[in-house]
Design a protein around this motif. Structure first.
Motif, PDB file in Angstrom:
ATOM      1  N   ASP A 101       0.859  -1.179   0.000  1.00  0.00           N
ATOM      2  CA  ASP A 101       0.000   0.000   0.000  1.00  0.00           C
ATOM      3  C   ASP A 101       0.897   1.232   0.000  1.00  0.00           C
ATOM      4  O   ASP A 101       1.347   1.695   1.048  1.00  0.00           O
ATOM      5  CB  ASP A 101      -0.911  -0.016   1.239  1.00  0.00           C
ATOM      6  CG  ASP A 101      -1.881   1.160   1.258  1.00  0.00           C
ATOM      7  OD1 ASP A 101      -1.754   2.057   0.408  1.00  0.00           O
ATOM      8  OD2 ASP A 101      -2.762   1.176   2.142  1.00  0.00           O
ATOM      9  N   GLU A 102       1.170   1.764  -1.181  1.00  0.00           N
ATOM     10  CA  GLU A 102       2.117   2.865  -1.306  1.00  0.00           C
ATOM     11  C   GLU A 102       1.592   4.158  -0.693  1.00  0.00           C
ATOM     12  O   GLU A 102       2.368   5.069  -0.391  1.00  0.00           O
ATOM     13  CB  GLU A 102       2.463   3.079  -2.781  1.00  0.00           C
ATOM     14  CG  GLU A 102       3.186   1.888  -3.417  1.00  0.00           C
ATOM     15  CD  GLU A 102       3.605   2.151  -4.840  1.00  0.00           C
ATOM     16  OE1 GLU A 102       3.301   3.252  -5.351  1.00  0.00           O
ATOM     17  OE2 GLU A 102       4.237   1.259  -5.442  1.00  0.00           O
ATOM     18  N   SER A 103       0.286   4.259  -0.484  1.00  0.00           N
ATOM     19  CA  SER A 103      -0.305   5.501   0.018  1.00  0.00           C
ATOM     20  C   SER A 103       0.092   5.809   1.459  1.00  0.00           C
ATOM     21  O   SER A 103      -0.032   6.952   1.899  1.00  0.00           O
ATOM     22  CB  SER A 103      -1.831   5.440  -0.080  1.00  0.00           C
ATOM     23  OG  SER A 103      -2.364   4.481   0.821  1.00  0.00           O
ATOM     24  N   VAL A 104       0.559   4.810   2.207  1.00  0.00           N
ATOM     25  CA  VAL A 104       0.872   5.032   3.624  1.00  0.00           C
ATOM     26  C   VAL A 104       2.371   5.018   3.909  1.00  0.00           C
ATOM     27  O   VAL A 104       2.767   5.190   5.065  1.00  0.00           O
ATOM     28  CB  VAL A 104       0.190   3.966   4.511  1.00  0.00           C
ATOM     29  CG1 VAL A 104      -1.307   3.978   4.300  1.00  0.00           C
ATOM     30  CG2 VAL A 104       0.767   2.576   4.257  1.00  0.00           C
ATOM     31  N   LYS A 244      -1.870   1.823   9.533  1.00  0.00           N
ATOM     32  CA  LYS A 244      -3.324   1.765   9.324  1.00  0.00           C
ATOM     33  C   LYS A 244      -3.860   0.427   9.801  1.00  0.00           C
ATOM     34  O   LYS A 244      -3.208  -0.598   9.666  1.00  0.00           O
ATOM     35  CB  LYS A 244      -3.632   1.949   7.827  1.00  0.00           C
ATOM     36  CG  LYS A 244      -5.109   1.955   7.477  1.00  0.00           C
ATOM     37  CD  LYS A 244      -5.340   2.422   6.042  1.00  0.00           C
ATOM     38  CE  LYS A 244      -4.786   1.476   5.005  1.00  0.00           C
ATOM     39  NZ  LYS A 244      -5.159   1.877   3.626  1.00  0.00           N
ATOM     40  N   GLU A 256     -11.543   1.275   7.476  1.00  0.00           N
ATOM     41  CA  GLU A 256     -10.452   1.797   8.290  1.00  0.00           C
ATOM     42  C   GLU A 256     -10.967   2.231   9.663  1.00  0.00           C
ATOM     43  O   GLU A 256     -12.044   2.815   9.784  1.00  0.00           O
ATOM     44  CB  GLU A 256      -9.763   2.967   7.592  1.00  0.00           C
ATOM     45  CG  GLU A 256      -8.531   3.458   8.331  1.00  0.00           C
ATOM     46  CD  GLU A 256      -7.697   4.445   7.530  1.00  0.00           C
ATOM     47  OE1 GLU A 256      -6.700   4.948   8.090  1.00  0.00           O
ATOM     48  OE2 GLU A 256      -8.037   4.706   6.364  1.00  0.00           O
ATOM     49  N   THR A 280      -1.541  -2.442   8.183  1.00  0.00           N
ATOM     50  CA  THR A 280      -0.532  -1.977   7.234  1.00  0.00           C
ATOM     51  C   THR A 280       0.541  -1.229   8.005  1.00  0.00           C
ATOM     52  O   THR A 280       0.231  -0.370   8.836  1.00  0.00           O
ATOM     53  CB  THR A 280      -1.162  -1.031   6.184  1.00  0.00           C
ATOM     54  OG1 THR A 280      -2.300  -1.658   5.593  1.00  0.00           O
ATOM     55  CG2 THR A 280      -0.162  -0.688   5.099  1.00  0.00           C
ATOM     56  N   GLY A 284       4.111   0.199   4.002  1.00  0.00           N
ATOM     57  CA  GLY A 284       3.069  -0.263   3.086  1.00  0.00           C
ATOM     58  C   GLY A 284       2.865  -1.758   3.071  1.00  0.00           C
ATOM     59  O   GLY A 284       2.078  -2.266   2.271  1.00  0.00           O
TER      60      GLY A 284
END
Length: 308
Positions: A101-104, A244, A256, A280, A284
């Motif tokens: 998960d690159e967003s975190v 997360k 979430e 996560t 990620g």
């Protein structure tokens, strides 16, 4: 399709010579990895899978290309298939079966932080990360507000370096007045990295894997007062800090859970459990644990741990 298949055969002849000793596993045509459905898994399947990842027009049966079983076909599947066929070790860990998960992602692994170090006498009890009881096997440290990031680095294991040496420390508390990079070390730990009489010294630090993560899975602890109508849950023994946490709802969707600055994830919608959690970390990396019961006053072990 025929053109690509012939090209793959031609290219594979060279690889087959190089890997003539590599295993060619005889499998049923429906088994994952048999991309071309010829009843066996070999270098041709690997080449076709790689080509299909580069060419969206070339698609194969997902049951055969989803090697790691995470529901999608991606480069991780190609790495896994390469390992199966050639016996080559890759950087994919067995437990790393979910997409990154690159967003975190907080920062690259091994990032060095710099600031000032001081010392204090608290943290083993009543720290802001609410990790009581903290084992006396660990040196403990309080972290500045910016790096602590609303408990994102609560429970982080960090390597701290000063002029006299380096020690590993567990982040258990908050240093509200500190600037970015600053740390407040436990009073008995400070002399290991700098002379006590200096009081405030330059330090550098980086996040490292928790030392016991190779031996234990991630655990879950529910906050006092948790019920089917309100629930707080905290993660323990995670290799890296948690970015997360989600739970699987009755509709089969991951939702979430809001994190509080005191290091508990809290929700009024989770219900009575048992729960499926998806966690996560700050790099990620994703794990999923099933059948976690809502039990108070004890830590419940999952079955997963984050990759190295």
């Amino acid at each position: 399709m025929k053109k690509i298949y012939k090209a793959a055969l031609a290219f594979s002849s060279v690889l087959l010579m190089a890997f003539s000793a590599a295993p060619c596993v005889e499998l049923d045509a429906a088994v994952s990895g048999d991309v071309n459905s010829d009843g066996k898994v070999n270098v041709i399947d690997y080449i076709l899978l790689k080509k299909s990842l580069l060419n969206e027009d070339e698609k194969y049966d997902d049951l055969k290309t989803d090697i790691n079983g995470n529901g999608v076909t991606d480069t991780f599947d190609a790495l896994c298939l390469k390992q199966i066929i050639f016996g080559i070790k890759t950087d994919v860990q067995p437990e790393n079966k979910y997409p990154i998960d690159e967003s975190v992602i907080l920062e690259p692994k091994g990032t060095i932080h710099k600031g000032e170090g001081t010392f204090y006498g608290g943290g083993y009890e009543g720290g802001c990360a609410m990790l009581d009881p903290v084992s006396r096997d660990y040196w403990i440290v309080a972290m500045n507000l910016e790096d602590y990031a609303d408990a994102r680095l609560a429970g982080a294991y960090i390597e701290v370096t000063g002029e006299l040496g380096t020690i590993n420390m567990l982040v258990t508390d908050l240093l509200p007045e500190g600037k970015k990079g600053d740390l407040d070390l436990y009073v008995d730990a400070f002399p290991l990295i700098a002379p006590v009489e200096k009081g405030r010294v330059p330090v550098s630090w980086k996040i490292i894997p928790l030392d016991i993560a190779d031996k234990v899975p991630v655990s879950y602890r529910f906050k006092e007062g948790s019920s089917p109508y309100w629930c707080g849950v905290q993660l323990l023994n995670h290799r890296y800090p948690i970015a997360k946490l989600e739970y699987l709802n009755s509709s089969g969707e991951f939702v979430e859970i809001k994190r509080r600055p005191y290091n508990y994830f809290e929700s009024m919608e989770m219900g009575p459990g048992p729960f499926t959690f998806r966690a996560t970390d700050i790099y990620g990396q994703v794990i999923v644990d099933h059948d976690i019961p809502l039990v108070l006053d004890e830590s419940i072990e999952g079955k997963s741990q984050f990759p190295v």
